[in-house]
Design a protein around this motif. Structure first.
Motif, PDB file in Angstrom:
ATOM      1  N   PRO A  46       0.803  -1.226   0.000  1.00  0.00           N
ATOM      2  CA  PRO A  46       0.000   0.000   0.000  1.00  0.00           C
ATOM      3  C   PRO A  46       0.840   1.283   0.000  1.00  0.00           C
ATOM      4  CG  PRO A  46      -0.891  -1.573   1.588  1.00  0.00           C
ATOM      5  CD  PRO A  46       0.389  -2.156   1.085  1.00  0.00           C
ATOM      6  N   THR A 130       7.899  -4.640  10.288  1.00  0.00           N
ATOM      7  CA  THR A 130       6.984  -3.544  10.650  1.00  0.00           C
ATOM      8  C   THR A 130       6.099  -3.968  11.824  1.00  0.00           C
ATOM      9  OG1 THR A 130       6.970  -2.746   8.383  1.00  0.00           O
ATOM     10  CG2 THR A 130       5.108  -2.092   9.755  1.00  0.00           C
ATOM     11  N   GLY A 154      -4.297  -8.587   6.889  1.00  0.00           N
ATOM     12  CA  GLY A 154      -3.254  -8.289   5.911  1.00  0.00           C
ATOM     13  C   GLY A 154      -1.880  -8.729   6.388  1.00  0.00           C
ATOM     14  N   ALA A 155      -0.864  -8.340   5.605  1.00  0.00           N
ATOM     15  CA  ALA A 155       0.507  -8.785   5.877  1.00  0.00           C
ATOM     16  C   ALA A 155       0.989  -8.322   7.249  1.00  0.00           C
ATOM     17  CB  ALA A 155       1.425  -8.264   4.777  1.00  0.00           C
ATOM     18  N   VAL A 156       0.855  -7.042   7.529  1.00  0.00           N
ATOM     19  CA  VAL A 156       1.331  -6.503   8.808  1.00  0.00           C
ATOM     20  C   VAL A 156       0.385  -6.938   9.933  1.00  0.00           C
ATOM     21  CG1 VAL A 156       1.771  -4.387  10.134  1.00  0.00           C
ATOM     22  CG2 VAL A 156       2.466  -4.507   7.731  1.00  0.00           C
ATOM     23  N   GLY A 176     -12.190  -6.867   6.599  1.00  0.00           N
ATOM     24  CA  GLY A 176     -13.282  -6.472   5.721  1.00  0.00           C
ATOM     25  C   GLY A 176     -14.243  -7.531   5.227  1.00  0.00           C
ATOM     26  N   LYS A 180     -12.323 -13.395   6.226  1.00  0.00           N
ATOM     27  CA  LYS A 180     -11.098 -12.914   6.893  1.00  0.00           C
ATOM     28  C   LYS A 180     -11.259 -12.954   8.410  1.00  0.00           C
ATOM     29  CE  LYS A 180      -9.360  -9.935   3.195  1.00  0.00           C
ATOM     30  NZ  LYS A 180      -8.873  -8.612   2.800  1.00  0.00           N
ATOM     31  N   TYR A 196     -15.704  -4.912   9.549  1.00  0.00           N
ATOM     32  CA  TYR A 196     -16.118  -3.493   9.546  1.00  0.00           C
ATOM     33  C   TYR A 196     -17.129  -3.180   8.443  1.00  0.00           C
ATOM     34  CZ  TYR A 196     -12.825  -2.540   5.671  1.00  0.00           C
ATOM     35  OH  TYR A 196     -12.172  -2.538   4.460  1.00  0.00           O
ATOM     36  N   ASN A 220      -3.556   0.390  11.000  1.00  0.00           N
ATOM     37  CA  ASN A 220      -3.100   0.203   9.616  1.00  0.00           C
ATOM     38  C   ASN A 220      -3.968   0.935   8.612  1.00  0.00           C
ATOM     39  OD1 ASN A 220      -0.815  -1.576   9.801  1.00  0.00           O
ATOM     40  ND2 ASN A 220      -2.220  -3.197  10.434  1.00  0.00           N
ATOM     41  N   CYS A 242       0.674   3.155  11.901  1.00  0.00           N
ATOM     42  CA  CYS A 242       1.537   2.465  10.940  1.00  0.00           C
ATOM     43  C   CYS A 242       1.120   2.782   9.516  1.00  0.00           C
ATOM     44  CB  CYS A 242       1.436   0.960  11.210  1.00  0.00           C
ATOM     45  SG  CYS A 242       2.317  -0.025  10.016  1.00  0.00           S
ATOM     46  N   GLY A 243      -0.174   2.930   9.286  1.00  0.00           N
ATOM     47  CA  GLY A 243      -0.651   3.208   7.929  1.00  0.00           C
ATOM     48  C   GLY A 243      -2.065   3.742   7.969  1.00  0.00           C
ATOM     49  N   TYR A 248      -5.656   6.708   1.591  1.00  0.00           N
ATOM     50  CA  TYR A 248      -4.567   6.909   0.613  1.00  0.00           C
ATOM     51  C   TYR A 248      -5.081   7.414  -0.744  1.00  0.00           C
ATOM     52  CZ  TYR A 248      -1.210   4.340   3.596  1.00  0.00           C
ATOM     53  OH  TYR A 248      -0.383   3.917   4.616  1.00  0.00           O
ATOM     54  N   PHE A 273       4.799   5.734  12.801  1.00  0.00           N
ATOM     55  CA  PHE A 273       5.850   4.710  12.752  1.00  0.00           C
ATOM     56  C   PHE A 273       6.283   4.494  11.312  1.00  0.00           C
ATOM     57  CE2 PHE A 273       6.929   0.300  11.842  1.00  0.00           C
ATOM     58  CZ  PHE A 273       7.949   0.069  12.742  1.00  0.00           C
ATOM     59  N   VAL A 275       9.068   1.967   9.438  1.00  0.00           N
ATOM     60  CA  VAL A 275       9.948   0.848   9.781  1.00  0.00           C
ATOM     61  C   VAL A 275      11.424   1.165   9.533  1.00  0.00           C
ATOM     62  CG1 VAL A 275       9.657  -0.372   7.567  1.00  0.00           C
ATOM     63  CG2 VAL A 275      10.207  -1.665   9.622  1.00  0.00           C
ATOM     64  N   LEU A 318      -5.042  -4.459  -3.677  1.00  0.00           N
ATOM     65  CA  LEU A 318      -4.860  -4.227  -2.232  1.00  0.00           C
ATOM     66  C   LEU A 318      -5.938  -3.286  -1.704  1.00  0.00           C
ATOM     67  CD1 LEU A 318      -1.000  -3.541  -2.123  1.00  0.00           C
ATOM     68  CD2 LEU A 318      -2.159  -5.513  -1.105  1.00  0.00           C
ATOM     69  N   ASN A 323      -6.531  -9.388  -1.034  1.00  0.00           N
ATOM     70  CA  ASN A 323      -5.488 -10.252  -0.465  1.00  0.00           C
ATOM     71  C   ASN A 323      -5.847 -10.717   0.929  1.00  0.00           C
ATOM     72  OD1 ASN A 323      -5.148  -7.419   0.305  1.00  0.00           O
ATOM     73  ND2 ASN A 323      -3.356  -8.100   1.417  1.00  0.00           N
TER      74      ASN A 323
HETATM   75  P1  NAP Z   1      -2.257  -5.419   3.668  1.00  0.00           P
HETATM   76  O1  NAP Z   1      -2.931  -5.156   4.988  1.00  0.00           O
HETATM   77  O2  NAP Z   1      -1.717  -6.768   3.416  1.00  0.00           O
HETATM   78  O3  NAP Z   1      -3.221  -5.064   2.465  1.00  0.00           O
HETATM   79  C1  NAP Z   1      -4.056  -3.987   2.492  1.00  0.00           C
HETATM   80  C2  NAP Z   1      -5.392  -4.310   3.198  1.00  0.00           C
HETATM   81  O4  NAP Z   1      -6.007  -3.078   3.583  1.00  0.00           O
HETATM   82  C3  NAP Z   1      -6.426  -4.958   2.287  1.00  0.00           C
HETATM   83  O5  NAP Z   1      -6.298  -6.350   2.224  1.00  0.00           O
HETATM   84  C4  NAP Z   1      -7.755  -4.524   2.915  1.00  0.00           C
HETATM   85  O6  NAP Z   1      -8.233  -5.526   3.816  1.00  0.00           O
HETATM   86  C5  NAP Z   1      -7.382  -3.277   3.723  1.00  0.00           C
HETATM   87  N1  NAP Z   1      -8.112  -2.116   3.218  1.00  0.00           N
HETATM   88  C6  NAP Z   1      -8.138  -1.657   1.943  1.00  0.00           C
HETATM   89  N2  NAP Z   1      -8.916  -0.569   1.857  1.00  0.00           N
HETATM   90  C7  NAP Z   1      -9.396  -0.348   3.121  1.00  0.00           C
HETATM   91  C8  NAP Z   1     -10.283   0.629   3.694  1.00  0.00           C
HETATM   92  N3  NAP Z   1     -10.810   1.592   2.950  1.00  0.00           N
HETATM   93  N4  NAP Z   1     -10.550   0.542   5.006  1.00  0.00           N
HETATM   94  C9  NAP Z   1     -10.029  -0.442   5.774  1.00  0.00           C
HETATM   95  N5  NAP Z   1      -9.182  -1.386   5.298  1.00  0.00           N
HETATM   96  C10 NAP Z   1      -8.876  -1.337   3.993  1.00  0.00           C
HETATM   97  O7  NAP Z   1      -1.102  -4.359   3.533  1.00  0.00           O
HETATM   98  P2  NAP Z   1       0.184  -4.254   4.460  1.00  0.00           P
HETATM   99  O8  NAP Z   1       1.366  -4.298   3.591  1.00  0.00           O
HETATM  100  O9  NAP Z   1       0.074  -5.194   5.582  1.00  0.00           O
HETATM  101  O10 NAP Z   1       0.053  -2.769   5.009  1.00  0.00           O
HETATM  102  C11 NAP Z   1      -0.905  -2.467   6.008  1.00  0.00           C
HETATM  103  C12 NAP Z   1      -0.759  -0.986   6.357  1.00  0.00           C
HETATM  104  O11 NAP Z   1       0.514  -0.783   6.953  1.00  0.00           O
HETATM  105  C13 NAP Z   1      -0.864  -0.054   5.192  1.00  0.00           C
HETATM  106  O12 NAP Z   1      -1.547   1.111   5.576  1.00  0.00           O
HETATM  107  C14 NAP Z   1       0.579   0.245   4.867  1.00  0.00           C
HETATM  108  O13 NAP Z   1       0.739   1.475   4.218  1.00  0.00           O
HETATM  109  C15 NAP Z   1       1.186   0.229   6.245  1.00  0.00           C
HETATM  110  N6  NAP Z   1       2.615  -0.073   6.320  1.00  0.00           N
HETATM  111  C16 NAP Z   1       3.376   0.831   6.941  1.00  0.00           C
HETATM  112  C17 NAP Z   1       4.711   0.591   7.124  1.00  0.00           C
HETATM  113  C18 NAP Z   1       5.527   1.599   7.894  1.00  0.00           C
HETATM  114  O14 NAP Z   1       6.728   1.479   7.987  1.00  0.00           O
HETATM  115  N7  NAP Z   1       4.861   2.603   8.428  1.00  0.00           N
HETATM  116  C19 NAP Z   1       5.293  -0.564   6.600  1.00  0.00           C
HETATM  117  C20 NAP Z   1       4.471  -1.500   5.960  1.00  0.00           C
HETATM  118  C21 NAP Z   1       3.127  -1.228   5.816  1.00  0.00           C
HETATM  119  P3  NAP Z   1      -9.789  -5.588   4.251  1.00  0.00           P
HETATM  120  O15 NAP Z   1     -10.413  -6.623   3.387  1.00  0.00           O
HETATM  121  O16 NAP Z   1      -9.708  -5.964   5.676  1.00  0.00           O
HETATM  122  O17 NAP Z   1     -10.386  -4.247   4.005  1.00  0.00           O
END
Ligand code: NAP
Length: 331
Positions: A46, A130, A154-156, A176, A180, A196, A220, A242-243, A248, A273, A275, A318, A323
């Motif tokens: 993302p 992360t 999700g991944a994180v 979502g 899941k 949600y 997230n 974290c996100g 976005y 945060f 990483v 995503l 995913n």
């Molecule tokens: P992820 O959770 O594997 O994939 C994104 C997930 O976000 C989707 O599967 C979806 O799941 C959910 N999503 C999408 N649109 C949404 C919405 N409008 N409202 C609520 N949930 C929504 O991605 P990830 O790589 O693990 O990243 C998760 C978050 O951490 C992201 O915000 C990313 O930018 C952030 N991140 C930050 C760092 C850092 O260093 N700060 C590092 C890695 C990732 P649902 O089906 O549950 O909606």
């Protein structure tokens, strides 16, 4: 011939396939001190959405008509470099290309016999780090505390919840779909999970799932889900930002509740945060994640999409929650 995916135009709102182009070029030849890499797995994340905009951030934006880059696992197929041999597998921030050359700078050799290659993009890569570092360094979870995680499937998120369980916390995930939500309690040991998309009142749902309030909120997604979590925090709560995937793609400034009264009333900490700010702790974090994985205390799920040309669509998906766990593209 070689293929590269470039950013064709900056997305407005949700990214579209037309924001990307596939360019055909000659496969590069290598000089002394260089290696030729063949991409095997591409991570779509993302955060790449932020780099597709040209607004100021912690990392430079992608340039138009230039290759997009992300975490990639690649095989060394030719080497003129003393530290890399043909057949090595490496992980690093590389370009969306089938083949590319490198000086090896910033690349880490991975042991593809110890764990599947794709795991080095997820649980043993950036998203695992992360989860571990965000939760440990800002959340500091204590036994018996309640942790709420958004983006939990999700991944994180899926790793955050499992680590919080290892630390002896009660864990509630927000995701979502019903599938899941079921996966979170069945496969990842979460105590409860909330869909949600089918819950009318998230504030009440979190209150019901967390009878002792929320001590840690791992955020997230931002937006309404995070507002609802904030309305349930306890004294000295820690909120890890974290996100914010829910905002976005917004084209106007998102509206949310004013956080200050909640933080003041509860003497709570809210901290952004990133990483990469914790790079010095990567080896220790990686060691811990690998140990838990080997001991069976951590597990992971991946969504694997196949084919180089599918990278942009996998990235776009995503934002539709297509995913479960880490989204990767196998080339
Ligand atoms: P992820 O959770 O594997 O994939 C994104 C997930 O976000 C989707 O599967 C979806 O799941 C959910 N999503 C999408 N649109 C949404 C919405 N409008 N409202 C609520 N949930 C929504 O991605 P990830 O790589 O693990 O990243 C998760 C978050 O951490 C992201 O915000 C990313 O930018 C952030 N991140 C930050 C760092 C850092 O260093 N700060 C590092 C890695 C990732 P649902 O089906 O549950 O909606």
């Amino acid at each position: 011939m070689n293929h590269t995916i470039v950013l064709n135009k900056r997305p407005v709102g949700k990214p579209q396939l037309t924001d990307f182009s596939i360019v055909t070029e000659e496969t590069p030849t290598i000089n002394t001190g260089e290696i030729l890499l063949k991409t095997s797995y591409v991570s779509v994340d993302p955060y790449l959405r932020g780099r597709m905009s040209d607004s100021k951030s912690y990392i430079a934006p992608f340039e138009l008509q230039k290759p997009v880059s992300s975490g990639i696992i690649a095989e060394v197929v030719e080497s003129n470099h003393s530290k890399f041999s043909k057949g090595d597998f490496v992980s690093g921030l590389l370009q969306w290309k089938e083949y590319q050359k490198s000086t090896g700078e910033g690349l880490i050799k991975i042991d593809a016999k110890k764990a599947p290659q794709s795991a080095y993009l997820g649980i043993l890569g950036m998203t695992g780090l992360t989860a571990y570092l965000g939760l440990s360094e800002i959340g500091n979870p204590q036994k018996g505390e309640t942790v709420v995680v958004s983006g939990a499937a999700g991944a994180v998120g899926s790793v955050v919840g499992q680590i919080a369980k290892i630390r002896g916390c009660r864990v509630v995930g927000v995701a979502g779909t019903d599938e899941k939500v079921e996966m979170l309690t069945r496969d990842f040991g979460f105590d409860e999970a909330i869909n949600y998309n089918t819950t009318e009142n998230m504030t009440e749902a979190i209150a019901t799932a967390c009878p002792d309030g929320v001590d840690i909120y791992f955020d997230n997604v931002g937006g309404d889900i995070s507002d609802a979590a904030l309305l349930n925090i306890n004294k000295f709560a820690r909120i890890i930002i974290c996100g914010a995937i829910s905002v976005y793609n917004e084209t106007t400034l998102p509206k949310s509740i004013s956080v200050q009264p909640f933080l003041v009333k509860n003497s709570a900490l809210m901290q952004g945060f990133i990483v990469s700010n914790y790079a010095a702790k990567f080896p220790e974090a990686m060691q811990q994640l690998a140990t838990w994985l080997a001991e069976g205390k951590l597990t992971y799920v991946e969504t694997v999409v196949e084919g180089f040309t599918q990278i942009p669509q996998a990235f776009i998906d995503l934002f539709d929650g297509k995913n479960k766990g880490k989204m990767v593209v196998k080339i």
